[in-house]
Design a protein around this motif. Structure first.
Motif, PDB file in Angstrom:
ATOM      1  N   VAL A 131       0.857  -1.189   0.000  1.00 39.95           N
ATOM      2  CA  VAL A 131       0.000   0.000   0.000  1.00 39.95           C
ATOM      3  C   VAL A 131       0.891   1.237   0.000  1.00 39.95           C
ATOM      4  O   VAL A 131       1.780   1.369   0.849  1.00 39.95           O
ATOM      5  N   VAL A 132       0.647   2.136  -0.947  1.00 45.16           N
ATOM      6  CA  VAL A 132       1.431   3.361  -1.065  1.00 45.16           C
ATOM      7  C   VAL A 132       0.530   4.560  -0.794  1.00 45.16           C
ATOM      8  O   VAL A 132      -0.487   4.754  -1.480  1.00 45.16           O
ATOM      9  N   ASP A 133       0.895   5.342   0.205  1.00 43.33           N
ATOM     10  CA  ASP A 133       0.176   6.576   0.542  1.00 43.33           C
ATOM     11  C   ASP A 133       0.855   7.717  -0.214  1.00 43.33           C
ATOM     12  O   ASP A 133       1.998   8.080   0.082  1.00 43.33           O
ATOM     13  N   LEU A 134       0.141   8.273  -1.186  1.00 43.54           N
ATOM     14  CA  LEU A 134       0.746   9.302  -2.033  1.00 43.54           C
ATOM     15  C   LEU A 134       0.991  10.614  -1.307  1.00 43.54           C
ATOM     16  O   LEU A 134       1.657  11.506  -1.849  1.00 43.54           O
ATOM     17  N   THR A 135       0.473  10.758  -0.093  1.00 39.91           N
ATOM     18  CA  THR A 135       0.721  11.987   0.670  1.00 39.91           C
ATOM     19  C   THR A 135       1.924  11.843   1.599  1.00 39.91           C
ATOM     20  O   THR A 135       2.276  12.790   2.304  1.00 39.91           O
ATOM     21  N   ALA A 136       2.545  10.680   1.614  1.00 42.75           N
ATOM     22  CA  ALA A 136       3.726  10.468   2.464  1.00 42.75           C
ATOM     23  C   ALA A 136       4.936  11.193   1.900  1.00 42.75           C
ATOM     24  O   ALA A 136       4.888  11.783   0.809  1.00 42.75           O
ATOM     25  N   GLU A 137       6.036  11.162   2.620  1.00 41.58           N
ATOM     26  CA  GLU A 137       7.259  11.831   2.178  1.00 41.58           C
ATOM     27  C   GLU A 137       7.694  11.270   0.828  1.00 41.58           C
ATOM     28  O   GLU A 137       7.712  10.065   0.611  1.00 41.58           O
ATOM     29  N   SER A 178      10.405  10.843  -1.088  1.00 38.24           N
ATOM     30  CA  SER A 178      11.463   9.859  -1.304  1.00 38.24           C
ATOM     31  C   SER A 178      11.029   8.473  -0.842  1.00 38.24           C
ATOM     32  O   SER A 178      11.395   7.459  -1.451  1.00 38.24           O
ATOM     33  N   MET A 179      10.220   8.417   0.215  1.00 36.75           N
ATOM     34  CA  MET A 179       9.709   7.135   0.686  1.00 36.75           C
ATOM     35  C   MET A 179       8.699   6.565  -0.304  1.00 36.75           C
ATOM     36  O   MET A 179       8.683   5.351  -0.575  1.00 36.75           O
ATOM     37  N   VAL A 180       7.874   7.442  -0.861  1.00 34.52           N
ATOM     38  CA  VAL A 180       6.878   7.006  -1.853  1.00 34.52           C
ATOM     39  C   VAL A 180       7.560   6.384  -3.069  1.00 34.52           C
ATOM     40  O   VAL A 180       7.171   5.308  -3.549  1.00 34.52           O
ATOM     41  N   THR A 181       8.590   7.055  -3.581  1.00 33.10           N
ATOM     42  CA  THR A 181       9.272   6.526  -4.761  1.00 33.10           C
ATOM     43  C   THR A 181       9.922   5.178  -4.474  1.00 33.10           C
ATOM     44  O   THR A 181       9.878   4.265  -5.310  1.00 33.10           O
ATOM     45  N   LYS A 182      10.499   5.028  -3.293  1.00 32.97           N
ATOM     46  CA  LYS A 182      11.134   3.759  -2.931  1.00 32.97           C
ATOM     47  C   LYS A 182      10.102   2.641  -2.830  1.00 32.97           C
ATOM     48  O   LYS A 182      10.334   1.518  -3.302  1.00 32.97           O
ATOM     49  N   LEU A 183       8.967   2.939  -2.214  1.00 31.94           N
ATOM     50  CA  LEU A 183       7.923   1.925  -2.056  1.00 31.94           C
ATOM     51  C   LEU A 183       7.361   1.488  -3.406  1.00 31.94           C
ATOM     52  O   LEU A 183       7.107   0.303  -3.639  1.00 31.94           O
ATOM     53  N   ILE A 184       7.162   2.458  -4.308  1.00 36.36           N
ATOM     54  CA  ILE A 184       6.617   2.133  -5.627  1.00 36.36           C
ATOM     55  C   ILE A 184       7.590   1.260  -6.413  1.00 36.36           C
ATOM     56  O   ILE A 184       7.198   0.248  -7.011  1.00 36.36           O
ATOM     57  N   GLY A 192       4.691  -6.271  -9.136  1.00 38.91           N
ATOM     58  CA  GLY A 192       4.069  -5.763 -10.353  1.00 38.91           C
ATOM     59  C   GLY A 192       2.728  -5.109 -10.097  1.00 38.91           C
ATOM     60  O   GLY A 192       2.110  -4.561 -11.005  1.00 38.91           O
ATOM     61  N   PHE A 193       2.266  -5.141  -8.863  1.00 32.73           N
ATOM     62  CA  PHE A 193       0.981  -4.573  -8.436  1.00 32.73           C
ATOM     63  C   PHE A 193       1.180  -3.848  -7.116  1.00 32.73           C
ATOM     64  O   PHE A 193       2.023  -4.246  -6.298  1.00 32.73           O
ATOM     65  N   PHE A 194       0.384  -2.810  -6.876  1.00 29.52           N
ATOM     66  CA  PHE A 194       0.321  -2.186  -5.555  1.00 29.52           C
ATOM     67  C   PHE A 194      -0.947  -1.355  -5.481  1.00 29.52           C
ATOM     68  O   PHE A 194      -1.575  -1.045  -6.503  1.00 29.52           O
ATOM     69  N   ASN A 195      -1.362  -1.027  -4.257  1.00 34.29           N
ATOM     70  CA  ASN A 195      -2.522  -0.168  -4.039  1.00 34.29           C
ATOM     71  C   ASN A 195      -2.061   1.239  -3.682  1.00 34.29           C
ATOM     72  O   ASN A 195      -1.061   1.403  -2.970  1.00 34.29           O
ATOM     73  N   VAL A 196      -2.780   2.238  -4.149  1.00 34.10           N
ATOM     74  CA  VAL A 196      -2.493   3.619  -3.765  1.00 34.10           C
ATOM     75  C   VAL A 196      -3.682   4.190  -3.007  1.00 34.10           C
ATOM     76  O   VAL A 196      -4.838   4.007  -3.400  1.00 34.10           O
ATOM     77  N   ILE A 197      -3.390   4.875  -1.908  1.00 35.38           N
ATOM     78  CA  ILE A 197      -4.409   5.567  -1.135  1.00 35.38           C
ATOM     79  C   ILE A 197      -4.071   7.058  -1.095  1.00 35.38           C
ATOM     80  O   ILE A 197      -2.970   7.450  -1.464  1.00 35.38           O
ATOM     81  N   ASN A 198      -5.049   7.847  -0.673  1.00 36.54           N
ATOM     82  CA  ASN A 198      -4.898   9.311  -0.682  1.00 36.54           C
ATOM     83  C   ASN A 198      -4.447   9.774  -2.066  1.00 36.54           C
ATOM     84  O   ASN A 198      -3.493  10.541  -2.217  1.00 36.54           O
ATOM     85  N   ASP A 258     -10.258  -3.244  -2.115  1.00 37.38           N
ATOM     86  CA  ASP A 258     -10.195  -2.111  -1.199  1.00 37.38           C
ATOM     87  C   ASP A 258     -10.842  -0.915  -1.893  1.00 37.38           C
ATOM     88  O   ASP A 258     -10.207  -0.239  -2.710  1.00 37.38           O
ATOM     89  N   PRO A 259     -12.123  -0.653  -1.631  1.00 38.51           N
ATOM     90  CA  PRO A 259     -12.830   0.441  -2.311  1.00 38.51           C
ATOM     91  C   PRO A 259     -12.229   1.817  -2.071  1.00 38.51           C
ATOM     92  O   PRO A 259     -12.532   2.757  -2.805  1.00 38.51           O
ATOM     93  N   SER A 260     -11.358   1.959  -1.056  1.00 39.91           N
ATOM     94  CA  SER A 260     -10.751   3.259  -0.786  1.00 39.91           C
ATOM     95  C   SER A 260      -9.472   3.477  -1.601  1.00 39.91           C
ATOM     96  O   SER A 260      -8.897   4.568  -1.573  1.00 39.91           O
ATOM     97  N   ALA A 261      -9.030   2.448  -2.304  1.00 39.90           N
ATOM     98  CA  ALA A 261      -7.753   2.522  -3.012  1.00 39.90           C
ATOM     99  C   ALA A 261      -7.919   2.257  -4.497  1.00 39.90           C
ATOM    100  O   ALA A 261      -8.936   1.713  -4.940  1.00 39.90           O
ATOM    101  N   PHE A 262      -6.910   2.636  -5.249  1.00 40.95           N
ATOM    102  CA  PHE A 262      -6.780   2.212  -6.640  1.00 40.95           C
ATOM    103  C   PHE A 262      -5.683   1.155  -6.698  1.00 40.95           C
ATOM    104  O   PHE A 262      -4.645   1.278  -6.043  1.00 40.95           O
ATOM    105  N   CYS A 263      -5.938   0.129  -7.488  1.00 37.10           N
ATOM    106  CA  CYS A 263      -4.939  -0.912  -7.700  1.00 37.10           C
ATOM    107  C   CYS A 263      -4.164  -0.557  -8.967  1.00 37.10           C
ATOM    108  O   CYS A 263      -4.761  -0.306 -10.021  1.00 37.10           O
ATOM    109  N   VAL A 264      -2.852  -0.511  -8.872  1.00 41.47           N
ATOM    110  CA  VAL A 264      -1.985  -0.118  -9.988  1.00 41.47           C
ATOM    111  C   VAL A 264      -1.144  -1.319 -10.399  1.00 41.47           C
ATOM    112  O   VAL A 264      -0.629  -2.037  -9.538  1.00 41.47           O
TER     113      VAL A 264
END
Length: 323
Positions: free
Chosen positions: A21-27, A29-35, A43-49, A229-235
């Motif tokens: 799960v990747v929170d796009l409002t997080a710091e 550099s952390m977001v890029t590393k997680l993605i 090959g898949f992940f969920n994004v919130i916010n 997860d209806p609150s997230a998008f699956c990428v």
């Protein structure tokens, strides 16, 4: 090929999985590393916010469900509609769908389609604009995380006016089968709604309601159900992005199962480049670990032609490997 019959669990392992799960409002550099980590390992992940308003999503889903609730004869009058025959080579599945061009000029024409729900044009237009910007943001975060100097290297391809992006609504009505049919590990009868495949485009942004059905395969013979997860998008990574990262990101095979109790609807934005775009990894993707290009350059038109000439489950990307 998509198999419109119950799955057999005797030769397949079913192991539930929790996607990163990747929170796009997080710091940042952390977001890029997680993605980057998620794209390499899953090959898949969920994004919130993600910034797309709930009202935009809800209105889009409401108008889509209104359309699929129409009588079959009325739905079949629309050339954009399909049912069961989901591929150009006769691939079959327990699904009905709408397939729309996701470029602004195409969206503007929907208001002229008489048997569409009244709010369809405006709701789909707003939703498409939102997921397109989300896809671009994620692709730029990917480029940054990979150290690509031009952070628009990936996103530029779907920002183009003549991009070949599409929006697909998949509706999986509940399927009730006889007791003799196979059942999954949760004792709910399941059939394949959309068979095993990878997405040929660059990136997919998937939204689904609260009904499960998506499964991914990280290992041959093992299917991992993904909880909705209806609150997230699956990428998920597409074939072209695997090529443009020189194999560092993986385009993972996946499928969709029906539910015997409740309808499932997914809406997928497939970010595609212009037909004449040359698909090749940037020089920075050639590293000591990958000292040469794994794939030979090709255009999206060439790859798309191959995609439509093969059955759904065939491994088309292997045809473009350098060796």
């Amino acid at each position: 090929m998509v198999a419109p019959f119950p799955i057999s669990t005797r030769s397949e392992k079913i192991l539930p999985i929790d996607l990163p799960v990747v929170d796009l409002t997080a710091e940042r550099s952390m977001v890029t590393k997680l993605i980057v980590k998620a794209c390499e390992e899953y090959g898949f992940f969920n994004v919130i916010n993600h910034g797309i308003p709930r009202d935009t999503i809800a209105e889009m889903e409401e108008t889509a469900f209104d359309f699929f609730a129409k009588p079959m004869a009325q739905k079949k009058q629309l050339a954009l509609y399909g049912c069961k025959n989901i591929g150009f080579n006769g691939d079959m599945g327990e699904v009905e769908y709408l397939l729309l061009s996701a470029t602004p000029p195409s969206i503007s024409h929907f208001k002229n389609i008489s048997n569409m729900p009244s709010k369809f044009s405006s709701s789909v237009s707003a939703y498409t604009e939102g997921v397109r910007e989300l896809a671009c943001e994620i692709l730029e975060l990917m480029a940054e995380g990979l150290g690509v100097p031009d952070t628009w290297f990936f996103s530029r391809l779907i920002r183009e006016v003549d991009s070949d992006s599409v929006l697909r609504f998949n509706h999986y009505p509940p399927i009730i089968l006889n007791n003799k049919d196979c059942k999954d590990n949760h004792n709910h009868t399941k059939v394949i709604g959309f068979g095993e495949h990878s997405d040929p485009q660059i990136l997919t942004i998937l939204r689904s309601n609260d009904v499960g059905g998506l499964q991914i395969s990280l290992q041959d013979g093992v299917w991992n159900p993904v909880a909705p997860d209806p609150s997230a998008f699956c990428v998920n990574v597409g074939d072209l992005l695997q090529v443009m990262t020189n194999g560092r990101f993986v385009s993972v095979r996946h499928r969709a199962m029906t539910n015997s109790h409740k309808s499932r609807m997914s809406v997928a934005y497939f970010g595609g480049p212009p037909l004449d775009a040359c698909i090749v990894a940037p020089p920075v993707m050639v590293t000591p670990e990958r000292p040469s290009l794994l794939f030979k350059p090709f255009t999206w038109a060439e790859y798309k032609k191959v995609t439509y000439s093969m059955r759904l489950g065939e491994h088309r990307i292997d045809l473009f490997r350098s060796n």
